[in-house]
Every structure is written in C-alpha cells, then in structure tokens.
Design an enzyme around this catalytic site. Sequence first.
Site, PDB file in Angstrom:
ATOM      1  N   ARG A  44     -37.221  30.156 -13.928  1.00  0.00           N
ATOM      2  CA  ARG A  44     -36.983  29.956 -12.481  1.00  0.00           C
ATOM      3  C   ARG A  44     -38.357  29.895 -11.804  1.00  0.00           C
ATOM      4  NH1 ARG A  44     -31.779  31.779 -11.113  1.00  0.00           N
ATOM      5  NH2 ARG A  44     -32.000  30.808  -9.068  1.00  0.00           N
ATOM      6  N   PRO A  45     -39.067  28.787 -11.946  1.00  0.00           N
ATOM      7  CA  PRO A  45     -40.414  28.694 -11.369  1.00  0.00           C
ATOM      8  C   PRO A  45     -40.378  28.807  -9.841  1.00  0.00           C
ATOM      9  CG  PRO A  45     -39.642  26.546 -12.094  1.00  0.00           C
ATOM     10  CD  PRO A  45     -38.635  27.538 -12.579  1.00  0.00           C
ATOM     11  N   ILE A  46     -41.523  29.169  -9.269  1.00  0.00           N
ATOM     12  CA  ILE A  46     -41.621  29.196  -7.798  1.00  0.00           C
ATOM     13  C   ILE A  46     -42.825  28.381  -7.340  1.00  0.00           C
ATOM     14  CG2 ILE A  46     -40.416  31.418  -7.542  1.00  0.00           C
ATOM     15  CD1 ILE A  46     -43.208  32.664  -7.023  1.00  0.00           C
ATOM     16  N   ASP A  47     -43.246  27.437  -8.184  1.00  0.00           N
ATOM     17  CA  ASP A  47     -44.425  26.629  -7.830  1.00  0.00           C
ATOM     18  C   ASP A  47     -44.245  25.890  -6.503  1.00  0.00           C
ATOM     19  OD1 ASP A  47     -42.410  25.316  -9.446  1.00  0.00           O
ATOM     20  OD2 ASP A  47     -43.673  23.540  -9.416  1.00  0.00           O
ATOM     21  N   LEU A  48     -43.021  25.454  -6.216  1.00  0.00           N
ATOM     22  CA  LEU A  48     -42.796  24.721  -4.952  1.00  0.00           C
ATOM     23  C   LEU A  48     -42.882  25.672  -3.755  1.00  0.00           C
ATOM     24  CD1 LEU A  48     -39.864  22.397  -6.052  1.00  0.00           C
ATOM     25  CD2 LEU A  48     -42.281  21.802  -5.835  1.00  0.00           C
TER      26      LEU A  48
ATOM     27  N   ARG B 238     -22.504  41.153  -8.248  1.00  0.00           N
ATOM     28  CA  ARG B 238     -23.632  40.547  -7.527  1.00  0.00           C
ATOM     29  C   ARG B 238     -23.136  39.528  -6.499  1.00  0.00           C
ATOM     30  NH1 ARG B 238     -27.545  37.457 -10.762  1.00  0.00           N
ATOM     31  NH2 ARG B 238     -28.170  37.074  -8.611  1.00  0.00           N
TER      32      ARG B 238
ATOM     33  N   CYS C  49     -34.391  34.160 -15.234  1.00  0.00           N
ATOM     34  CA  CYS C  49     -33.137  34.910 -15.233  1.00  0.00           C
ATOM     35  C   CYS C  49     -32.233  34.277 -16.291  1.00  0.00           C
ATOM     36  CB  CYS C  49     -32.494  34.828 -13.858  1.00  0.00           C
ATOM     37  SG  CYS C  49     -31.902  33.187 -13.524  1.00  0.00           S
TER      38      CYS C  49
ATOM     39  N   LYS D  44     -22.954  34.741   0.039  1.00  0.00           N
ATOM     40  CA  LYS D  44     -24.102  35.465  -0.543  1.00  0.00           C
ATOM     41  C   LYS D  44     -25.378  34.660  -0.315  1.00  0.00           C
ATOM     42  CE  LYS D  44     -24.960  35.033  -5.084  1.00  0.00           C
ATOM     43  NZ  LYS D  44     -26.343  34.593  -5.371  1.00  0.00           N
ATOM     44  N   ASN D  45     -25.330  33.360  -0.611  1.00  0.00           N
ATOM     45  CA  ASN D  45     -26.559  32.565  -0.585  1.00  0.00           C
ATOM     46  C   ASN D  45     -27.004  32.177   0.817  1.00  0.00           C
ATOM     47  OD1 ASN D  45     -26.541  32.878  -3.294  1.00  0.00           O
ATOM     48  ND2 ASN D  45     -25.881  30.798  -3.777  1.00  0.00           N
TER      49      ASN D  45
ATOM     50  N   ARG E  53     -34.032  38.120  -7.800  1.00  0.00           N
ATOM     51  CA  ARG E  53     -34.949  36.977  -7.804  1.00  0.00           C
ATOM     52  C   ARG E  53     -35.081  36.358  -6.425  1.00  0.00           C
ATOM     53  NH1 ARG E  53     -37.077  33.229  -9.959  1.00  0.00           N
ATOM     54  NH2 ARG E  53     -36.295  31.799  -8.412  1.00  0.00           N
TER      55      ARG E  53
ATOM     56  N   ASP F 186     -23.363  25.826  -9.149  1.00  0.00           N
ATOM     57  CA  ASP F 186     -22.703  27.136  -9.184  1.00  0.00           C
ATOM     58  C   ASP F 186     -21.202  27.008  -9.423  1.00  0.00           C
ATOM     59  OD1 ASP F 186     -24.768  28.669  -6.577  1.00  0.00           O
ATOM     60  OD2 ASP F 186     -25.181  28.061  -8.638  1.00  0.00           O
TER      61      ASP F 186
HETATM   62  C1  EPZ Z   1     -30.326  28.771  -5.093  1.00  0.00           C
HETATM   63  O1  EPZ Z   1     -31.208  29.222  -6.090  1.00  0.00           O
HETATM   64  C2  EPZ Z   1     -29.086  29.619  -5.249  1.00  0.00           C
HETATM   65  N1  EPZ Z   1     -29.422  31.030  -5.062  1.00  0.00           N
HETATM   66  C3  EPZ Z   1     -28.495  29.417  -6.642  1.00  0.00           C
HETATM   67  O2  EPZ Z   1     -27.286  30.159  -6.709  1.00  0.00           O
HETATM   68  C4  EPZ Z   1     -28.174  27.942  -6.836  1.00  0.00           C
HETATM   69  O3  EPZ Z   1     -27.695  27.737  -8.137  1.00  0.00           O
HETATM   70  C5  EPZ Z   1     -29.444  27.108  -6.607  1.00  0.00           C
HETATM   71  O4  EPZ Z   1     -29.990  27.393  -5.298  1.00  0.00           O
HETATM   72  C6  EPZ Z   1     -29.190  25.609  -6.697  1.00  0.00           C
HETATM   73  O5  EPZ Z   1     -28.256  25.239  -5.735  1.00  0.00           O
HETATM   74  C7  EPZ Z   1     -29.555  31.510  -3.811  1.00  0.00           C
HETATM   75  O6  EPZ Z   1     -29.458  30.788  -2.835  1.00  0.00           O
HETATM   76  C8  EPZ Z   1     -29.848  32.976  -3.683  1.00  0.00           C
HETATM   77  P1  EPZ Z   1     -33.517  26.018  -6.461  1.00  0.00           P
HETATM   78  P2  EPZ Z   1     -32.750  28.729  -6.063  1.00  0.00           P
HETATM   79  O7  EPZ Z   1     -34.869  26.469  -6.055  1.00  0.00           O
HETATM   80  O8  EPZ Z   1     -33.216  28.575  -4.672  1.00  0.00           O
HETATM   81  C9  EPZ Z   1     -36.356  24.187  -9.753  1.00  0.00           C
HETATM   82  C10 EPZ Z   1     -25.765  31.685  -7.597  1.00  0.00           C
HETATM   83  O9  EPZ Z   1     -25.068  31.592  -8.610  1.00  0.00           O
HETATM   84  N2  EPZ Z   1     -37.477  24.793  -9.015  1.00  0.00           N
HETATM   85  O10 EPZ Z   1     -32.750  25.122  -5.560  1.00  0.00           O
HETATM   86  O11 EPZ Z   1     -33.527  29.619  -6.964  1.00  0.00           O
HETATM   87  C11 EPZ Z   1     -35.462  25.236 -10.392  1.00  0.00           C
HETATM   88  O12 EPZ Z   1     -35.978  25.647 -11.637  1.00  0.00           O
HETATM   89  C12 EPZ Z   1     -27.201  31.245  -7.634  1.00  0.00           C
HETATM   90  O13 EPZ Z   1     -25.357  32.085  -6.478  1.00  0.00           O
HETATM   91  C13 EPZ Z   1     -38.781  24.509  -9.397  1.00  0.00           C
HETATM   92  O14 EPZ Z   1     -39.022  23.784 -10.360  1.00  0.00           O
HETATM   93  O15 EPZ Z   1     -32.618  27.312  -6.746  1.00  0.00           O
HETATM   94  C14 EPZ Z   1     -34.155  24.501 -10.542  1.00  0.00           C
HETATM   95  O16 EPZ Z   1     -34.209  23.714 -11.712  1.00  0.00           O
HETATM   96  C15 EPZ Z   1     -27.660  30.882  -9.037  1.00  0.00           C
HETATM   97  N3  EPZ Z   1     -39.809  25.068  -8.702  1.00  0.00           N
HETATM   98  C16 EPZ Z   1     -34.134  23.574  -9.325  1.00  0.00           C
HETATM   99  O17 EPZ Z   1     -35.473  23.531  -8.837  1.00  0.00           O
HETATM  100  C17 EPZ Z   1     -39.586  25.886  -7.622  1.00  0.00           C
HETATM  101  O18 EPZ Z   1     -40.564  26.363  -7.010  1.00  0.00           O
HETATM  102  C18 EPZ Z   1     -33.242  24.069  -8.185  1.00  0.00           C
HETATM  103  O19 EPZ Z   1     -33.596  25.403  -7.924  1.00  0.00           O
HETATM  104  C19 EPZ Z   1     -38.260  26.168  -7.246  1.00  0.00           C
HETATM  105  C20 EPZ Z   1     -37.220  25.600  -7.953  1.00  0.00           C
END
Ligand code: EPZ
Length: 418
Positions: free
Chosen positions: A121-125, A397, A116, A22-23, A92, A306
Amino acid sequence: MCVYEITGGRPLAGQLTVQGAKNSVLPILAASILAPGESVIHNCPDLSDVSATLDILRLLGCGVRREGHTVRVDASTLGESRIPDQLMGELRSSVVFLGALLSRCGGAELAYPGGCELGPRPIDLHLMALQTLGAEIEEEQGRLRCRWGPGMSGRELYLSIPSVGATENAILAACGCWGVTTIIGAAREPEIEDLQAFLQAMGAEVTGAGTSTIVVAGGGQLHPAEHTVMGDRMAAATYLCAVGAAGGCVRLRGVEPRHLTAVLSVLEEAGADVQADREGISIACAEPLCGVRPVRTAPHPGFPTDAQAPLMAALCGGTGTTMFVENMFSSRYRHVGELVRMGADIQVDGRVAVVTGRHLRGAGVRGTDLRGTAALVVAALAAKGTSQVSGIRYIRRGYQDLEGALSTLGADIKLTEE
Ligand code: EPZ
C-alpha cells in the site's frame, strides 16, 4: 476466539438502515482538527477503525465525546502532531492525518503505514502531493517527519493514479496552504464529496469533489461544523450480495443508489430485481444469480474493488460463469481459497479469477481481511449446512453489528466461541 456460526439456506427478508460510511467518517474525523472548537459528527458508525481514529484524536490532545452515533471532537486543545507507531499500525488510513496536521500545526510525524492484507500500500502519491505544496518530508527508520517549507503555497498538482487517500490528503493539506490548489486526476469517490461537504461547512473553499479536478482556495480561518456522514455504500453492497446469495427480498435505507450504480447494474444483470429510489434500494432474488459479463474493478464510478469479494461470494453459489479482473490491489483474492473450501469453483491466474456457480456446503473458514471475511459470511448464507467463519476482528473494522443486521433479516447467524 469468537467465530460466526452460520446455517445457510434461509432467504433474507425485511428492512435495514445502513450504517454511516467508514471510508467517509475516517477522513472527516481527521479534518475535524483543522479548526479549534467542537465539531459534531452524526451517523458515525460503531467500528474498531473509528475507535482507533478517536484514540488518535485523543492522543493529539483533542477532546472526544461519543454519544451513540454522534461524536463531538473539540480540537481547541490539540497540542501534539505526532502519531504513535502502534496506532498507525492498527489503521493504515490514518495516513490522512498527515495533511490535516500539516494544515493545523504546520508539521506532522507518524510511522510509515505498512502494507496490509491487500498487498503493498504505497503512499508515494500522498508524499508527492504534499511536497508539491511545499512540505519538507524526511523518512527515517520507518517514520515520516513533515513540516511546511518556505515554499509552502497553493499549486497545481497531478495524481497519476486517482488515489482516494492521496486525494483526501492533498485536499486537507491544501486547506492550510495559502493560495489556490488544483488537484488534477483526483479520485471521484462519493466519500470525497462527503469530505468536501464537511470542509465547506467548516468554511473551507473546496469545490469539484466527485469530479477528477478539485480546487481548494486555502489559508482561510476555519471553524467547527456539524455534519451527518453519508451511508456506507460498501456495507450496502455487502447486504445486497447477501440477498443475491441467500435469496429473498430486502429494503435498504440510508444509502444513496447513485453511489452504487455499478454494483446495482451487475446484480440486475445477474437476475436480481433491483428498485432504487430517493429513500434507498430494494432487492429481490427468487432464483440463484446467474453469470455476468466480466467484472473489472476500477476507480469510481467503475466497479468498486471493495465489492469484488462479496459479489464473488454471491456468484459462487449461483449458476453460470463470471470472470473477475481485480485491477486495484495485487492481493485481493485471499478469500478465494476459503470459498473453495465451501465447494466454490474458482480459478485464479494473477489478477483474473473465473467463477463457475455451483452448490456450496458449510465449512470452517478463516477470513484474513475486511471484505474477504464479509464474502465468507455471504457465501455461508447460501451454503447448505453450517459454517464457522473466523476473522471477526476484520469484520468489526468495517461492519457495525453485522450479525445483528443479518439476524434482523432472518439469517441464522450467531457469535460463538471457537
Ligand atoms: C481507499 O483506500 C479505501 N480505504 C479502500 O477501502 C478502497 O479499497 C480504496 O480506497 C480504493 O477504492 C479508505 O478509504 C479508508 P487508493 P486507499 O489510494 O486510499 C495505489 C475497505 O475495504 N496507490 O485509492 O488506500 C494503491 O496501491 C478499504 O474499506 C499508489 O500506488 O486506496 C492502489 O493500487 C480497503 N500510491 C491504488 O492506488 C499511493 O500513494 C488505489 O489505492 C496511493 C495509492
């Protein structure tokens, strides 16, 4: 409402080919819009997150055809760069379309993806990465409007957290950006290597995926490609934990053991007999799992967040004590209360959860997120008696025909009306 009715206590046995990841397929489907023409993606799993992504592609004007586990996306007719709110809310991870639409159309508009079940789930990065490359981003009434500014150019950018989504967005935006982009502090997840493989097949000059430094020489004309999606390591981890919980002997094909090193290591420490080879992974559990050293979730190659819930569920019905530390998300213990209803002994304090194994009993339990609901299924396979697990929409999902897969392995699981 549908629920799973599961009667536990039956060891699992047999073989299973694991679904496509999926990911990995979600960012790859977004990447398919980078070039006009028809890309072909094989091993695409049948998931509601995938269906939602295909709906986004159709709304953007792409031709989309699904033939079993093969999806054909014709991005020649892409004519829209705005994603409607309801689809953003549903998914998301569609925020990764930002980078792809910037690359292909020079602009993008979508709803700010909310938090969620796992917490904020910030997207600042993501936004920082795109702005570093020269995107101008306005946020207005919960919507993001992006377009390339005059300063669009490849650059060096640094991610303070190895965010999977931000890394993917940066790569996709950099493909449409003249010059060389170096992403420092990139996520190293295997799904990013799979995305790189697809982009390279499209003619993109992307290297370094799987390491923390990824280099993109952007601006070139890309072409459609054909790609087979990697196996879903998180679905595989869930099935491995199911065997850990219920006992038995199962062989998984279609997944790369090197993608699951941390999970395999913990299962072996817990007493499972794990054999890995080029074709897949075999696991045998003759005794209940025992407690292991603290499990701390971390970016790849650390223990994957996960897999935290499914492993916790498997250890709940085992022996001994294990401490979990959930470092990736602030609210990823929502399955704990439901496991306790099945008799589990789990003490939570902030990011720490301490599990002491004991016999579980069937109960009516409610899932509230993808991996948490999968954990309840895993626990129900070990519990004495029958459980009703709700939250099937979360399962849909990320797991393709979970009940069919587990039934094939001998589990007593059926879908019933609550
Ligand atoms: C991906 O989510 C996966 N989803 C998630 O899987 C997985 O848990 C996660 O990576 C971590 O491995 C998909 O690939 C679709 P991150 P993502 O950005 O990209 C923080 C599942 O169950 N962060 O790596 O959203 C964030 O809050 C799902 O299949 C910021 O602070 O995760 C988190 O604490 C759930 N600012 C950490 O980084 C940002 O701009 C890691 O999040 C982005 C993230």
